[in-house]
Write a protein that holds these residues in place. Sequence first.
Motif, PDB file in Angstrom:
ATOM      1  N   ARG A   1       7.357   0.654   9.435  1.00 14.02           N
ATOM      2  CA  ARG A   1       7.981   0.425  10.734  1.00 14.02           C
ATOM      3  C   ARG A   1       7.824   1.668  11.620  1.00 14.02           C
ATOM      4  NH1 ARG A   1      12.698  -1.055   8.706  1.00 14.02           N
ATOM      5  NH2 ARG A   1      12.302  -3.191   8.135  1.00 14.02           N
TER       6      ARG A   1
ATOM      7  N   CYS B   1      11.146  -8.443  16.815  1.00 17.81           N
ATOM      8  CA  CYS B   1      11.262  -8.839  15.421  1.00 17.81           C
ATOM      9  C   CYS B   1      12.617  -9.544  15.245  1.00 17.81           C
ATOM     10  CB  CYS B   1      11.189  -7.604  14.541  1.00 17.81           C
ATOM     11  SG  CYS B   1      11.634  -7.901  12.842  1.00 17.81           S
TER      12      CYS B   1
ATOM     13  N   CYS C   1      14.923  -7.000  12.494  1.00 18.07           N
ATOM     14  CA  CYS C   1      15.462  -5.699  12.916  1.00 18.07           C
ATOM     15  C   CYS C   1      15.762  -5.654  14.412  1.00 18.07           C
ATOM     16  CB  CYS C   1      14.545  -4.553  12.509  1.00 18.07           C
ATOM     17  SG  CYS C   1      12.959  -4.526  13.355  1.00 18.07           S
TER      18      CYS C   1
ATOM     19  N   CYS D   1       8.392  -8.006  12.307  1.00 21.11           N
ATOM     20  CA  CYS D   1       7.493  -6.855  12.293  1.00 21.11           C
ATOM     21  C   CYS D   1       6.955  -6.653  10.878  1.00 21.11           C
ATOM     22  CB  CYS D   1       8.218  -5.609  12.796  1.00 21.11           C
ATOM     23  SG  CYS D   1       9.411  -4.937  11.650  1.00 21.11           S
TER      24      CYS D   1
ATOM     25  N   CYS E   1       9.669  -5.402   8.304  1.00 25.95           N
ATOM     26  CA  CYS E   1      10.623  -6.412   7.849  1.00 25.95           C
ATOM     27  C   CYS E   1       9.923  -7.451   6.980  1.00 25.95           C
ATOM     28  CB  CYS E   1      11.311  -7.073   9.034  1.00 25.95           C
ATOM     29  SG  CYS E   1      12.455  -5.945   9.858  1.00 25.95           S
TER      30      CYS E   1
HETATM   31 ZN    ZN Z   1      11.521  -5.800  12.005  1.00 25.33          ZN
END
Ligand code: ZN
Length: 406
Positions: free
Chosen positions: A234, A344, A347, A389, A392
């Motif tokens: 990330r 996303c 998150c 994303c 995740c």
């Molecule tokens: Zn995410």
Amino acid sequence: MTEQNITPNGATVPTFCKRCSTNSSVINLRTEHLCSDCFDKYVRSKCIKRMEAYRVRYNPPDTDTSPRRLLLPLSFGISSTTLLHLLNSQLQNQLARTTRTGFVLIVVHIDESAINPTVPLAEEGMRAVQEWFPDVGEYFIVRLEGIYGFSNAVKAFEMGVEEEERRGGGDWREKLKGLLGALPSPTSRMDLLQILRTRLITELARKYACEAVLWGDTTTRLAEKMLAETAKGRGFSVPWQTSDGDSPYGVKFLYPLRDLLKKELVVYVSLEVPTPLRPLCFGAAEEGEGKKKHAAVGKGITIDELMTQYFEGIEGQYPSIVANVVRTAGKLVTEGGVVRIGRCNICGLPRDGGGGELVLDAKTKLGESSSGEVNGNRSGGKKEGGDMCYGCARSVHGARPYEWPL
Ligand SMILES: [Zn+2]
Ligand SMILES: [Zn+2]
């Protein structure tokens, strides 16, 4: 606790403070030795500098009478407790000088007893903290599972409203346990837990009409977060997760302790400033113990824990490396030149789409594993629910069915 020099013949002599040259030193601050008074001033000045925008003079009474509201998430750890103490003194000073304050705090503790029975007792801790700092603003305890019923149910988890708590709480607790239990690894669980915590806190900030969240993260913690987020896939989110200013959640994020190291705060909480803060850090023992346990076993350690160990290990000898990691990440920009292709679902951070097919996070489909089977998650089985994303997607890859609260 004074620092001492050992002379060649084995005798000890106290080291004197570099600034006042009168008192003996309690800490070696990067390059200078400071006594407790001078160190206290140093710590306060670092925090106040970051809180410039909330000085009284920017909030004249004739233009706006309601003080600006800021949310402070309190974990009872060393950093957030120190932050509360520093802001309390800032408010006291403002009152003494002008009879007004530039801001008011909404102090929130997230009770995570649903998933970790060894966490400190929320109500006991909160009562003690509130007694210590009675005038900073309002105090709330919110259970982590409260995120499942956010829009209408958070009220039920405020301190003292135990009747309502019993009504909806049980189901959410089970759901939360189910969600975390469904995840494939300790790293995924810790990752998702961190996301749930952040999202709950930002929801609360909006609910309580706060313009910003004041995080207790030190330089050390920010450096840990940067490398951990990058390792978890990330990296694109680092600017939003570590810089002062607007966050993608509709409230500002501020890190007033970003210029202080964790080890400096560890010394700070045992100083007489005027009374040591250490007894109020109910969560601090847990912070240290969990890490040591994992370190000894060496198994089941998460990426986040590994990064914590790494940076808390090097900050003693190489504080400038830690500060450099944070400074470098501070140069990353969040705006301009990047095409946003949505957020996303997990998150809540914007994903970039600048790299076309080559960017791993660009179009990761939620719930689709490499073998082509589709995860049965309510939130994710369908292709249109696939806005996730890369970080995740990796965290929930291989998860059993679960119910995502957001
Ligand atoms: Zn995410
Ligand atoms: Zn001094």
